[in-house]
Design a protein around this motif. Structure first.
Motif, PDB file in Angstrom:
ATOM      1  N   ALA A 262       0.895  -1.450  -0.059  1.00  0.00           N
ATOM      2  CA  ALA A 262      -0.202   0.089   0.014  1.00  0.00           C
ATOM      3  C   ALA A 262       0.742   1.204  -0.366  1.00  0.00           C
ATOM      4  CB  ALA A 262      -0.888  -0.140   1.008  1.00  0.00           C
ATOM      5  N   GLU A 263       0.466   2.480  -0.454  1.00  0.00           N
ATOM      6  CA  GLU A 263       1.139   3.488  -0.953  1.00  0.00           C
ATOM      7  C   GLU A 263      -0.152   4.783  -0.259  1.00  0.00           C
ATOM      8  OE1 GLU A 263       1.292   4.801  -4.075  1.00  0.00           O
ATOM      9  OE2 GLU A 263       2.207   6.791  -3.432  1.00  0.00           O
ATOM     10  N   GLY A 264       0.327   5.424   0.203  1.00  0.00           N
ATOM     11  CA  GLY A 264      -0.730   6.447   0.283  1.00  0.00           C
ATOM     12  C   GLY A 264       0.320   7.662   1.910  1.00  0.00           C
ATOM     13  N   ASP A 265      -0.840   8.372   1.883  1.00  0.00           N
ATOM     14  CA  ASP A 265      -0.799   9.410   3.190  1.00  0.00           C
ATOM     15  C   ASP A 265      -0.944   9.592   4.155  1.00  0.00           C
ATOM     16  OD1 ASP A 265       1.297  11.447   1.264  1.00  0.00           O
ATOM     17  OD2 ASP A 265      -0.840  11.291   0.547  1.00  0.00           O
ATOM     18  N   ILE A 266       0.280  10.007   5.864  1.00  0.00           N
ATOM     19  CA  ILE A 266      -0.938  10.027   7.349  1.00  0.00           C
ATOM     20  C   ILE A 266      -2.056  10.644   7.254  1.00  0.00           C
ATOM     21  CG2 ILE A 266      -0.286   9.840   9.468  1.00  0.00           C
ATOM     22  CD1 ILE A 266      -0.112   6.927   7.715  1.00  0.00           C
ATOM     23  N   THR A 267      -3.097  11.222   7.908  1.00  0.00           N
ATOM     24  CA  THR A 267      -3.530  11.776   8.307  1.00  0.00           C
ATOM     25  C   THR A 267      -4.564  11.766   9.244  1.00  0.00           C
ATOM     26  OG1 THR A 267      -5.792  10.932   6.978  1.00  0.00           O
ATOM     27  CG2 THR A 267      -5.057  12.511   5.392  1.00  0.00           C
ATOM     28  N   THR A 268      -4.981  12.863   9.727  1.00  0.00           N
ATOM     29  CA  THR A 268      -5.721  12.987  11.757  1.00  0.00           C
ATOM     30  C   THR A 268      -6.855  12.811  11.235  1.00  0.00           C
ATOM     31  OG1 THR A 268      -5.044  14.997  12.317  1.00  0.00           O
ATOM     32  CG2 THR A 268      -2.879  12.984  12.311  1.00  0.00           C
ATOM     33  N   PHE A 269      -7.975  12.211  11.923  1.00  0.00           N
ATOM     34  CA  PHE A 269      -8.965  12.688  12.559  1.00  0.00           C
ATOM     35  C   PHE A 269      -9.233  12.230  14.015  1.00  0.00           C
ATOM     36  CE2 PHE A 269     -13.522  10.828  12.073  1.00  0.00           C
ATOM     37  CZ  PHE A 269     -13.763  12.088  11.873  1.00  0.00           C
ATOM     38  N   ARG A 270      -9.838  13.627  14.829  1.00  0.00           N
ATOM     39  CA  ARG A 270     -10.370  13.140  16.546  1.00  0.00           C
ATOM     40  C   ARG A 270      -8.680  13.128  17.009  1.00  0.00           C
ATOM     41  NH1 ARG A 270     -15.459  12.996  16.818  1.00  0.00           N
ATOM     42  NH2 ARG A 270     -16.914  13.905  15.191  1.00  0.00           N
ATOM     43  N   GLY A 271      -7.359  13.749  16.164  1.00  0.00           N
ATOM     44  CA  GLY A 271      -6.779  13.212  17.411  1.00  0.00           C
ATOM     45  C   GLY A 271      -5.992  12.134  16.837  1.00  0.00           C
ATOM     46  N   ARG A 272      -7.257  10.929  15.921  1.00  0.00           N
ATOM     47  CA  ARG A 272      -6.181   9.487  15.502  1.00  0.00           C
ATOM     48  C   ARG A 272      -5.180   9.188  14.133  1.00  0.00           C
ATOM     49  NH1 ARG A 272      -6.278   6.577  20.271  1.00  0.00           N
ATOM     50  NH2 ARG A 272      -5.508   5.152  18.834  1.00  0.00           N
ATOM     51  N   ASN A 273      -4.234   8.759  14.258  1.00  0.00           N
ATOM     52  CA  ASN A 273      -3.664   8.750  12.711  1.00  0.00           C
ATOM     53  C   ASN A 273      -4.925   8.170  11.695  1.00  0.00           C
ATOM     54  OD1 ASN A 273      -2.224  10.190  13.524  1.00  0.00           O
ATOM     55  ND2 ASN A 273      -0.085   8.560  12.948  1.00  0.00           N
ATOM     56  N   GLN A 274      -4.425   8.341  10.573  1.00  0.00           N
ATOM     57  CA  GLN A 274      -5.859   7.772   9.963  1.00  0.00           C
ATOM     58  C   GLN A 274      -4.461   7.398   8.370  1.00  0.00           C
ATOM     59  OE1 GLN A 274      -8.664   8.950   8.169  1.00  0.00           O
ATOM     60  NE2 GLN A 274     -10.504   7.797  10.218  1.00  0.00           N
ATOM     61  N   PHE A 275      -4.606   6.210   7.639  1.00  0.00           N
ATOM     62  CA  PHE A 275      -3.992   6.533   6.059  1.00  0.00           C
ATOM     63  C   PHE A 275      -4.885   6.000   5.140  1.00  0.00           C
ATOM     64  CE2 PHE A 275      -0.983   2.613   4.146  1.00  0.00           C
ATOM     65  CZ  PHE A 275      -1.700   3.663   3.037  1.00  0.00           C
ATOM     66  N   LYS A 276      -3.735   7.386   4.113  1.00  0.00           N
ATOM     67  CA  LYS A 276      -5.234   7.877   3.200  1.00  0.00           C
ATOM     68  C   LYS A 276      -3.904   7.048   2.041  1.00  0.00           C
ATOM     69  CE  LYS A 276      -6.076  11.601   0.006  1.00  0.00           C
ATOM     70  NZ  LYS A 276      -7.549  11.097   0.187  1.00  0.00           N
ATOM     71  N   ILE A 277      -5.215   5.818   1.402  1.00  0.00           N
ATOM     72  CA  ILE A 277      -4.689   5.264   0.584  1.00  0.00           C
ATOM     73  C   ILE A 277      -4.131   6.157  -0.487  1.00  0.00           C
ATOM     74  CG2 ILE A 277      -5.014   2.567  -1.105  1.00  0.00           C
ATOM     75  CD1 ILE A 277      -6.442   1.326   1.475  1.00  0.00           C
ATOM     76  N   ARG A 278      -3.729   5.908  -1.135  1.00  0.00           N
ATOM     77  CA  ARG A 278      -3.268   6.656  -2.937  1.00  0.00           C
ATOM     78  C   ARG A 278      -3.419   4.981  -4.028  1.00  0.00           C
ATOM     79  NH1 ARG A 278      -2.014  11.216  -3.696  1.00  0.00           N
ATOM     80  NH2 ARG A 278      -1.384  12.822  -1.739  1.00  0.00           N
ATOM     81  N   THR A 279      -2.449   4.252  -3.836  1.00  0.00           N
ATOM     82  CA  THR A 279      -2.733   3.108  -4.308  1.00  0.00           C
ATOM     83  C   THR A 279      -2.671   1.481  -3.335  1.00  0.00           C
ATOM     84  OG1 THR A 279      -0.185   2.691  -4.841  1.00  0.00           O
ATOM     85  CG2 THR A 279      -1.473   3.835  -6.477  1.00  0.00           C
ATOM     86  N   ILE A 280      -3.081   0.887  -4.272  1.00  0.00           N
ATOM     87  CA  ILE A 280      -3.712  -0.627  -2.578  1.00  0.00           C
ATOM     88  C   ILE A 280      -3.045  -1.930  -3.951  1.00  0.00           C
ATOM     89  CG2 ILE A 280      -5.358  -0.729  -2.551  1.00  0.00           C
ATOM     90  CD1 ILE A 280      -4.755  -2.133   0.227  1.00  0.00           C
ATOM     91  N   ARG A 281      -2.140  -2.898  -3.685  1.00  0.00           N
ATOM     92  CA  ARG A 281      -2.261  -4.227  -4.020  1.00  0.00           C
ATOM     93  C   ARG A 281      -2.444  -5.080  -3.239  1.00  0.00           C
ATOM     94  NH1 ARG A 281       2.740  -6.754  -5.545  1.00  0.00           N
ATOM     95  NH2 ARG A 281       3.905  -5.147  -5.677  1.00  0.00           N
TER      96      ARG A 281
END
Lengths: 326, 326, 326, 326, 326, 326
Positions: free
Chosen positions: E69-88
């Motif tokens: 998987a490839e993408g960026d780390i964002t945060t929502f309500r103080g917890r990290n989320q992984f915003k997927i750009r590509t996945i296989r």
């Protein structure tokens, strides 16, 4: 001049006229009867035992009787007791006045009446004014003579009205300082907040809880009484009536302290704070008067069982003169 | 035959007549208005969103309107939502009866009335009987139609009277089993215990709290009303009046739940237990009906946020027929 | 004239100069950046979102910048949000003064200084006077400019000193009414009780907690500072120093609220009550100003999450004039 | 005919055969030994002191001995004591039967057995039936003779089985009224819920806690025993076994009362409510029997230290006849 | 080398092999399906969303699958989320080993086994030794592979046995320092205290609660299992069995935390303290590893929702090397 | 050889040299004075009464005097009392050494000093080392002689330093096992955590609370002292100083136990756990020494009023030799 039964220390000798507050009969382990007598003067009361009492004693020593007693102060579990050496009923020849042995507010009934009436006149809202005035009129004499409690704060003659007066004086400062507070609601709420105690407590002296006091409590009693007076005045549907009921209902703030609803508008909250503050100041002041500078007081039940310190440089001499006694 | 809006699972398709319970307008982040609509039938209610609503929509979709809606069940934070695909107002040609979309008690108003009247006749003490009868008469229609709560237990048409009926049936078993319980106090206490809700709640449908409900609460309202009726009947000084007031005052048992006094006689305590038991059985039964055998229910707020298990061998088919619906 | 950002209702249009209080950058689900901006004027602050922000936007919209914004008020979970339609940085040609957009006490720094100095002169005990004077001198400017909290009560310019002034005025009424209260201890305790906040909070604007504030807290910070100043003055062994330390230590009353010891003398207890009362009146008054007569306020975190009712006959017009704003 | 040791008031004279429940030896402050003896008849028990006891006395007055005692009722800290004037061991010539001096359930062992067996037959689910039957069989005699507690509710001969019978009768009303309740689980849960007390308590008379009772408690003991019996029956993997274990585990509802899990299905919750209700009715009824109409009872530890009122019009004469005694 | 999914900060880019821990399907407000996927490597896990997923996606992305998987780390309500750009999905040609993506204890199953066996040999009391040995043998493989919890402390492969090992090492220091502690009881209690989790939790991976875990809980499960093994060994009546049961029963100390009895002998109390200390150190250490020096951690649920400070001079570099990872 | 005053059981005879710990004078109900004397040897203390005391007795029996007393052990409300038959002051001819009658730590002042110094040398961080060293030096003698409490744990000569030593030994195991713990902070925190007791408690013997102890408490006293020493060393602005202050401030964990802040970094939390564990082990061990195998101890106030069981196979003979006494 005697110093007052509340102010003796362990080991001191007492020789005073005292008023009998309550009496209970018991049977000692040697099979002989004895009396547990609470004796009071205007400064407070003290427990004593009359061992091996006769039937004459039982007839003489009844609540309300004045006696001349002599003996020593001892302590048991941190509280003073009066070890009686001699005791006799007072007679006509004794120069003692029963009224002088009763704890009372520093203001007379007339002074309290005049003061509260003055605040009543400041209430402008006609609904609030009429209800307050009608309630005061209905309970007139009792309101100015009742104590505010059986055994906690302001438990003395006219304690209830005196408590209301002190709160009104503080409330005046509050409304002067914070002009958005509604003076009418606050003054009226203060005057009536504890009026249910006239039904909750059995009377002016030898005060205990009535059945209605036990099962319903002064808060719910008073909510009902406000409803009744509003019906009689034909203004039961006014929002002001609801607000006054709520002020009474919520003035203990907390469910565990007897208020099913917390204060839900500004003036109800402030009523609670002033009630709490005046009660605490009364309780603290009386505990400190019995404490020597540089020492800690007895544990105070109404203050969460705390013990209070009297600063070593606190030189108030309030013990001396009856005129300054609260 | 439709299965009822309460019983759909995530992913299922819905096509039903539904009644609008409440509507709120909002503004989406794209700047367009939308409506949040609660739709109900007799089995329960569900939240839905109508995105990009027009002014026609706002005029058509108002509380009380019947609609024909079609869409899918989704879930959000563990609660079902209804994703509307199509919706239109019902017209005269639609074969739908608004009364069939309202949640109601399994007994009719007449059946409830008859049943409660039968219990009333069993009360022998004349003071207790007269007060209970007078209160029932004064509140007649509303008492048999009101729900017992805004959103917790027995929140449906005639929920209050149905709750009282169930409690009376249980109370009969209690007094048969334990003969020292005073039947008169217990029956009367049950009949009147929640009657203050007729003033606390705004009405039979779209129920909310009145100002008096918020500031005073149904318990204190009812204590006052008992006092008033007793005055009207000229029996305000009877001990029975005090006891009935106390039963109402104490029936939530605990200060945090709204009772400034705990139950202080046997019948008051039992009133509390039966009230609590019937409310809990109602809440639990409804939660379990929506749960499949072998699974856990949603969290139930009124049960301390617990989730309940439905045994895998529990085969009750209550979802099917409206006649068995509580 | 604009009415102030705190007083708009849902659906109203806004066109105002506003000051940026804080900014956070986020990433929307479409992958584009946005800014969450808190905008304030002297009446309060409001949350807004700037969607699809550019790098110019990020450079322009920083804490402390003044902007001209236009848009609508929406609500989300019961709290107002500002939906920005247009926004631009204010320039030199805009007739707006940054100082006019900052919430501040109704008294100026000079007025507050003068008032507190007057009370300082009334303290007769030389130990108490010297310590209080030295602490005031040491913290001079900050003491008169700091807010009293990050987000609860008196969270505005000079909020700390204004809070102290109100408490001193109330204290004067208390000592006038109850002469056994020690004025010196009470006045000094009030002046210094929250002075540790000058280290606990990061500064006058964009206030947050310092590391020392987080790990030690203003109460313990101040106990240490009293000890230090007493050493410098060579009076560290005086009982008065201990008493002042105790007043600071105990002024939150309760361990859960941060006081390891409860108040253990009269003046410490009264300090707590006055602190609590002034904070609550400030919080309540501000919530009620934003509430229409006949309605309930938002839930107030600092009042145990209660919602307060504004009587329908409450006609105070405090929203209009800045001079009456607390 | 004697009225029973539980019903005497202070000051009354007693002359009765009594059974010694427990004895402790002490040393008086004069250095002489004395015995503290609890004396009982079927109505209750009372404390007494035998001062200056001889070695003969120590030999004669042991638990289980019957005596003829004469003396007076006194009170100490609100509880009755028996001041012995004369006491002697009963001999063969005394017309007294030890069994008549033991507090017991109003139903005989055979009646209890028959009644519970009838309910057992109504359980249709074979797993639940077999486990319940096997547990009853294994504990047969003890189950029908044990008290339900050392000192709280149903602390008398056959108290445990009698408590179960009353609960079963109430449960029948519940399942009749609410048909969605699973009768099998509820009846079985009631029969076994307190069976662990057969290991927790030391025996039928002079009951105390066993080591296993102290360290493990009847709830965990019983959960283990259900597991064991299910293994023996070869049905340990059935969901019903898990559910019965959970009913026992959760029947105190609350962690502070000993249940590590709250009830997690309908029947477990109802088991708790019926258990609680029957225990409270037993405790309340016995306290009220000892209270005069129009008075308040002693404080009742098991009811949160409440005192209960007996209405002045409550004329139940249960004190007289032993046949009506529960 | 990758740094591990637990250690990324907001805004950082990720390109890693990851293991799918769990998947839930949802329906977006545009009506299209999406997947909520928890992705993990050996350092922790992170939430991600796969918007507009196809049926192929649903088939590929299931728990246990390895993906690139490839993408960026964002945060929502103080917890990290992984915003997927590509996945296989990973294929055979990808140089990745699934076992390397599982969080595990720093000791292997063999090392843990050997260590615990060494402590087992130190137990001298034969009853205690035989029970502990038999329980270990019965649960052999699972005991060394299970995590210690679903989501709190030691929630990783072999977490349970590793937790036991750390506690045993600390216990050794305790018995060396305080010779009156009974080593046999303490060691045995530690080894078996959480063994009930082998039935409470569903398995080594994708761990959830079993029905027995929900309704009975690991504490009561284990008390029953000790009883069973003691029966099998023919030593069920030994006091040691009771003591071991009690240690398990009481090791959460407090009723609200699941122990119906508090520890009632020394070794039971110490078992609780060591259990609590090791769990807290594990939780704290992992939170601090994710926190930069000079900053505060996320709020930690298992530490009463506290946030912990990492001193600015704390230079531990544990993030880098997997060998030091607990 | 005598067995020690702590180990006698009811009914046993005593003939021992004892040290007078405290004396209070009272007045018996027959009017005669008596003395309440606490007598101690190195194993503990016991209450006794000297009835009808003379003025000679009052002069002879003062705190610090050694006596030869003979009499019997009785019990009152579950606690032992010493019924004196004969008592006389010890004279020069009696072969008794006052130091042998004082309860003391098992290590000498020199041993304690050496041990703590060794740990001090292991602290590498210079700020932490200098502060700890300076504080130790300033309080040198008292630190090694003070008890750790008035009446709870380690209330004996050198109890404070001994408590610190045990905690340091446990801390060493912790840092060996969990290498991410900062040894410097943990060792320093342990050494200074209770040092405020040197001001809170009045002295080495006949220990009571000072005014500063009552009003401020050892925690706040010590926070101030750390600040002071850091100023003197010119390192007041170092983060380490803040962290050490926080460790002291938070080491009681909970506001109700006196810590206004909970531990907010790893080492602070561990300090609390080790403090709590060592105190509990000390309290438990001493209670069990006085309990026979197979019995329960007295209720232990410092353990939540629990009673502890001594296993029937616990054969520790610690009562015999003074060298093993903690």
């Amino acid at each position: 001049m005697v110093k007052g039964i509340a102010f003796y220390k362990e080991g001191e000798h007492v020789h005073e006229y005292l008023l009998i507050k309550s009496v209970t009969k018991g049977l000692a382990s040697n099979g002989k009867p004895f009396l547990t007598i609470y004796l009071q003067d205007k400064t407070g009361d003290i427990e004593s035992k009359l061992w091996g009492c006769t039937t004459d004693d039982e007839a003489n020593y009844v609540p309300g009787a004045v006696v001349l007693a002599e003996g020593d102060i001892t302590t048991f579990r941190g509280r003073n007791q009066f070890k009686i050496r001699t005791i006799r009923p007072a007679t006509e020849r004794d120069a003692v006045n029963k009224a002088d042995l009763v704890m009372a507010a520093p203001l007379s009934v007339d002074e309290l009446n005049e003061k509260i009436t003055r605040y009543l006149f400041e209430i402008k809202n006609p609904v609030i004014q009429r209800i307050t005035r009608a309630l005061l009129k209905k309970n007139h004499r009792a309101f100015f003579e009742y104590p505010a409690a059986v055994s906690i704060h302001h438990n003395f003659l006219s304690g209830l009205a005196y408590h209301v007066c002190c709160m009104l004086d503080m409330a005046k400062s509050v409304v002067d300082l914070y002009p958005e507070i509604d003076k009418d609601l606050l003054y009226a709420g203060i005057i009536i907040h504890d009026m249910g105690k006239l039904e909750e407590l059995s009377g002016v002296t030898a005060t205990s809880y009535t059945l209605s006091g036990n099962l319903i409590g002064h808060i719910s009693i008073m909510v009902t009484n406000i409803g009744k007076i509003a019906e009689e005045l034909g203004i039961a549907d006014k929002e002001e009536v609801l607000l006054l009921k709520h002020m009474v209902l919520s003035h203990h703030e907390n469910p565990e302290w007897g208020s099913p609803k917390p204060p839900m508008f500004k003036e109800a909250e402030i009523l609670h704070i002033l009630d709490d503050m005046d009660a605490k100041i009364n309780v603290m002041t009386r505990a400190i008067r019995k404490t020597r500078p540089g020492e800690f007081s007895e544990r105070i039940f109404a203050m969460n069982n705390r013990t209070l310190y009297r600063p070593s440089f606190d030189e108030h001499q309030s013990e001396e003169g009856p005129e300054s006694f609260t």
